[in-house]
Design a protein around this motif. Sequence first.
Motif, short mmCIF file in Angstrom:
data_model
loop_
_atom_site.label_atom_id
_atom_site.label_comp_id
_atom_site.label_asym_id
_atom_site.label_seq_id
_atom_site.Cartn_x
_atom_site.Cartn_y
_atom_site.Cartn_z
N SER A 206 -21.47 15.14 -26.57
CA SER A 206 -21.67 16.26 -25.65
C SER A 206 -20.53 17.27 -25.82
CB SER A 206 -21.68 15.77 -24.20
OG SER A 206 -20.38 15.38 -23.83
N GLY A 207 -20.69 18.40 -25.17
CA GLY A 207 -19.68 19.44 -25.23
C GLY A 207 -18.40 19.04 -24.51
N ALA A 208 -18.55 18.40 -23.36
CA ALA A 208 -17.37 17.98 -22.60
C ALA A 208 -16.55 16.99 -23.42
CB ALA A 208 -17.80 17.33 -21.28
N GLU A 209 -17.25 16.08 -24.06
CA GLU A 209 -16.56 15.06 -24.87
C GLU A 209 -15.87 15.72 -26.08
OE1 GLU A 209 -17.65 10.84 -26.94
OE2 GLU A 209 -19.32 12.02 -26.18
N ALA A 210 -16.53 16.71 -26.66
CA ALA A 210 -15.92 17.42 -27.80
C ALA A 210 -14.62 18.10 -27.34
CB ALA A 210 -16.90 18.45 -28.36
N ASN A 211 -14.66 18.76 -26.18
CA ASN A 211 -13.46 19.45 -25.70
C ASN A 211 -12.35 18.46 -25.35
OD1 ASN A 211 -14.31 22.06 -26.08
ND2 ASN A 211 -15.25 22.22 -24.05
N GLU A 212 -12.70 17.37 -24.69
CA GLU A 212 -11.67 16.37 -24.36
C GLU A 212 -11.00 15.84 -25.62
OE1 GLU A 212 -10.24 15.76 -21.66
OE2 GLU A 212 -11.64 16.20 -20.06
N HIS B 298 -15.59 24.82 -19.66
CA HIS B 298 -15.44 23.90 -20.79
C HIS B 298 -16.07 22.56 -20.49
CE1 HIS B 298 -12.96 26.89 -22.74
NE2 HIS B 298 -12.19 26.96 -21.68
N GLY B 299 -17.06 22.55 -19.59
CA GLY B 299 -17.76 21.31 -19.28
C GLY B 299 -17.11 20.58 -18.14
N ARG B 300 -17.69 19.47 -17.78
CA ARG B 300 -17.13 18.65 -16.70
C ARG B 300 -15.98 17.83 -17.27
NH1 ARG B 300 -21.69 21.54 -15.45
NH2 ARG B 300 -22.13 21.38 -13.24
N1 PLP Z 1 -18.23 24.27 -23.17
C1 PLP Z 1 -19.06 25.29 -22.90
C2 PLP Z 1 -18.68 26.66 -23.35
C3 PLP Z 1 -20.25 25.07 -22.20
O1 PLP Z 1 -21.04 26.11 -21.91
C4 PLP Z 1 -20.58 23.76 -21.82
C5 PLP Z 1 -21.82 23.50 -21.08
O2 PLP Z 1 -22.45 24.37 -20.52
C6 PLP Z 1 -19.70 22.72 -22.13
C7 PLP Z 1 -18.53 23.01 -22.82
C8 PLP Z 1 -20.01 21.31 -21.74
O3 PLP Z 1 -21.04 20.81 -22.51
P1 PLP Z 1 -21.82 19.49 -22.04
O4 PLP Z 1 -22.61 19.88 -20.83
O5 PLP Z 1 -22.65 19.10 -23.23
O6 PLP Z 1 -20.81 18.48 -21.72
#
Ligand code: PLP
Length: 377
Positions: A95-101, A124-126
């Motif tokens: 997921s995006g949150a995991e990528a950012n972490e 940047h996600g939860r």
């Molecule tokens: N980063 C950005 C810019 C996002 O818009 C989102 C989700 O909307 C996320 C991170 C988080 O992604 P995820 O919901 O897959 O964890």
Amino acid sequence: MKPFDVYPLNPIEITKALDLKVWDNKGIEYLDLYGGHAVISIGHTHPHYVKRLTDQLNKVAFYSNSIENPLQVQLSNLLGHISGKAEYDLFLCSSGAEANENALKIASFYNGRKKIIAFKGSFHGRTSLAVACTDNSKIVSAANAHDVEFLPFNDLEALEAAFESYGNEVSSVIIESIQGVGGIKVATPEFLSKIRELCNEYNAVFIADEVQCGYGRTGEFYAQDYSNQLADLYTMAKGMGNGFPIGGVAISSKFKPWHGMLGTTFGGSHLACAAAIAVLEVINEENLLANAAEIGTYLLKELKSFDKISEVRGRGLMIGIELPQELNQIRKNLLFKDHIFTGVANPNIIRLLPSLTISKKDADFFLESLDKRLKEA
Ligand code: PLP
């Protein structure tokens, strides 16, 4: 048991989908210009995607990351080639949150620091950065494991002042070069180039959060590419799997991996890789970056001629249409009268994040419908 009620739901049940069309359980056809928050990148149920996933499911869907998985190698090669960043490595997650972490963690390992600079209005996600969007959404702070400083977006002076006062403590700077949830605000090339310059000077890590704006949506593979500034880490998810959960971090060669440095259970499974490979194959074969640029430019130009719209922002197929407060019914009317799905960002911004396969005919249908709804308002 019932679903935990955290989402306001539209009373529409989707039962079938093809490219940008979806149908509900009553057979009503809709045009999908949102793709579930930029997730549908090559159109719903693309035949090549369906076949690749189905074939893979019949072979092996998952085995752990402790065995060789040639699909991860194939995906890395393809992504390196199409993104023009073959010299980066790829870490896969879900997921995006995991990528950012993971990106924050890689940065911390690299320079041994904890402090993070993020920008107001970004999302940047939860993650431990969830507080970043309190400006314009109801998202509240998660337990904050990091030391995060939120600076004003596109403010060169504030950025310089921050580095001057605590630059040697900064582990990373994370930015969406186009803010999604924050209302389609585009970072200036000067701002991105200043981030690059200061990160170089202070040995901080530049993280481009491309989870929403990246993956070809703007007509370039990474939205940030338009500034000609290289990030050290690019995070991605959403459009990467066209609905199959997969995320990743593209990692510059200055970071050296070691066994145990990062890890995940589901990331990079055979099925996830098959989905992501299919997406890149379609992006390549159907020349979808060029299509995103062409239709996006057309939409942006046409939208700028509507006089009731306060402001139009974005690049390619990431478009924000800001309306005056008294026109806040337009989005609902587009959905219930014209059967067009769009997204929203506060305070009154229609967000378009359609599949990169969108045709001029779809774009024209949207423009005509919007014109009609604005005229009657
Ligand atoms: N980063 C950005 C810019 C996002 O818009 C989102 C989700 O909307 C996320 C991170 C988080 O992604 P995820 O919901 O897959 O964890």
